[in-house]
Write a protein that holds these residues in place. Structure first.
Motif, PDB file in Angstrom:
ATOM      1  N   SER A  56     -18.566 -26.964  12.709  1.00 60.42           N
ATOM      2  CA  SER A  56     -19.102 -25.653  12.365  1.00 60.42           C
ATOM      3  C   SER A  56     -20.012 -25.153  13.477  1.00 60.42           C
ATOM      4  CB  SER A  56     -19.894 -25.732  11.058  1.00 60.42           C
ATOM      5  OG  SER A  56     -21.084 -26.482  11.251  1.00 60.42           O
ATOM      6  N   VAL A  57     -20.338 -23.871  13.426  1.00 55.06           N
ATOM      7  CA  VAL A  57     -21.220 -23.292  14.441  1.00 55.06           C
ATOM      8  C   VAL A  57     -22.575 -23.994  14.429  1.00 55.06           C
ATOM      9  CG1 VAL A  57     -22.359 -21.198  15.251  1.00 55.06           C
ATOM     10  CG2 VAL A  57     -20.082 -21.046  14.213  1.00 55.06           C
ATOM     11  N   MET A  58     -23.175 -24.124  13.240  1.00 55.25           N
ATOM     12  CA  MET A  58     -24.519 -24.685  13.180  1.00 55.25           C
ATOM     13  C   MET A  58     -24.545 -26.181  13.488  1.00 55.25           C
ATOM     14  SD  MET A  58     -26.368 -22.155  13.002  1.00 55.25           S
ATOM     15  CE  MET A  58     -27.903 -23.085  12.986  1.00 55.25           C
ATOM     16  N   ARG A  59     -23.451 -26.868  13.182  1.00 55.37           N
ATOM     17  CA  ARG A  59     -23.407 -28.280  13.571  1.00 55.37           C
ATOM     18  C   ARG A  59     -23.431 -28.388  15.102  1.00 55.37           C
ATOM     19  NH1 ARG A  59     -22.553 -33.179  11.528  1.00 55.37           N
ATOM     20  NH2 ARG A  59     -21.513 -34.761  12.790  1.00 55.37           N
ATOM     21  N   TYR A  60     -22.714 -27.503  15.762  1.00 53.96           N
ATOM     22  CA  TYR A  60     -22.738 -27.479  17.221  1.00 53.96           C
ATOM     23  C   TYR A  60     -24.147 -27.186  17.724  1.00 53.96           C
ATOM     24  CZ  TYR A  60     -21.814 -26.129  22.039  1.00 53.96           C
ATOM     25  OH  TYR A  60     -21.849 -26.047  23.407  1.00 53.96           O
TER      26      TYR A  60
END
Length: 324
Positions: free
Chosen positions: A238-242
């Motif tokens: 996901s974006v926030m995991r990145y």
């Protein structure tokens, strides 16, 4: 440096151990050669005078460094693959150490260099694998301004505060983008790849902002939140995991430098400040940072700093793997 064998042996040893460079002497005296180095956060700045010698990356090194080299007096000859360049006063060359190269100094040459790990650019979403030597157009005002800034920082001799130098290093990393970015490559890339490139770059440049969110990132790269999320999911996260992984990779690098006691690390009176690192990497509180760090690396930030010997080697090796 003098011309006696002991001095030359010391130079060779320091070149190999500190700079990972193989030094060979050429005909003519090498007396007067010198080298100073200090840290600018994630970058190292080197200011040297070289005479009648050549330097090349050690063949057995498996790390990858990028160098920006600025000649201020004399001339350097550099070869990599089928490319060969003469770099004269006021000129810049960028070179990657993972590809064999050799630089030679047939006359007294003064040079300033910036050295930084290639993953420092990768984490910013920037191109980090150079295709040979890059010699920026020094007639361009932006390029000249970067060169003048590098010389200005070198003139400070690393005497400014560690926190100030760390910010200088971050600034230089972002400006180096102007020298190595390949706009033509982005134009040829598929639109999804270009969007991911811009998103990762924006994330890297704003990791310290605790308000970095999907809506903010999507707006910065001119796509919808849903489209941005689909692009990152196609890459396996996901974006926030990145975002969080990038923050933790930055923190791991800062802790590694702090443990080695490098100048330019986040420290106060020689002690690394965990809270300072947490805020610099965009975490709202030191406690949040410690929990996330332990979940990612299996060890707390403070335990990482206290580790010794093999424990430290294992932990910091794992940190570099995650950061790559």
């Amino acid at each position: 440096m003098t011309d006696d064998p002991n001095s030359k042996d010391n130079w060779r040893h320091d070149s190999a151990m500190k700079l990972h460079l193989d030094c060979k002497y050429e005909s003519g005296g090498s007396a007067g050669s010198s080298l100073d180095a200090w840290s600018l956060g994630r970058l190292d700045m080197l200011d040297g005078r070289f005479m009648h010698m050549s330097l090349a990356p050690l063949a057995d090194r498996d790390d990858s460094w990028l160098y920006l080299k600025l000649v201020t007096n004399g001339a350097m000859h550099i070869e990599q693959g089928r490319q060969a360049r003469r770099i004269g006063p006021g000129e810049i060359v960028l070179v990657e150490s993972s590809q064999a190269y050799r630089q030679s100094f047939g006359e007294q040459t003064d040079m300033i260099a910036l050295r930084f790990p290639s993953h420092a650019l990768k984490e910013r979403g920037l191109r980090h694998a150079l295709r040979g030597l890059i010699t920026p157009d020094m007639s361009a005002a932006d390029t000249r301004a970067i060169g003048e800034l590098v010389m200005s920082i070198a003139a400070q001799r690393g005497e400014t505060s560690a926190a100030f130098r760390y910010r200088q290093g971050d600034q230089l990393l972002e400006l180096i983008d102007l020298l190595i970015e390949d706009p033509a490559a982005l134009t040829r890339a598929r639109s999804s790849d270009a969007t991911l490139f811009r998103a990762r770059r924006f994330i890297a440049q704003n990791l310290r902002n605790p308000e970095l969110t999907v809506p903010l990132i999507a707006a910065a790269v001119y796509v919808s939140e849903a489209h941005l999320s689909r692009l990152f999911r196609a890459e396996g996260q996901s974006v926030m995991r990145y975002v969080w992984q990038s923050r933790l990779a930055l923190a791991a690098d800062m802790l590694r430098r702090g443990r080695r006691g490098e100048r330019g690390g986040c420290s106060d009176g020689g002690r690394v400040q965990i809270g300072d690192i947490a805020y610099r990497c965009g975490f709202s509180t030191p406690a949040h940072f410690s929990r996330a760090f332990r979940e990612r690396y299996g060890i707390s930030p403070r335990e990482a700093l206290a580790a010794n010997g093999c424990e430290a080697a294992i932990w910091f090796g794992a940190a570099r793997t995650h950061a790559a």
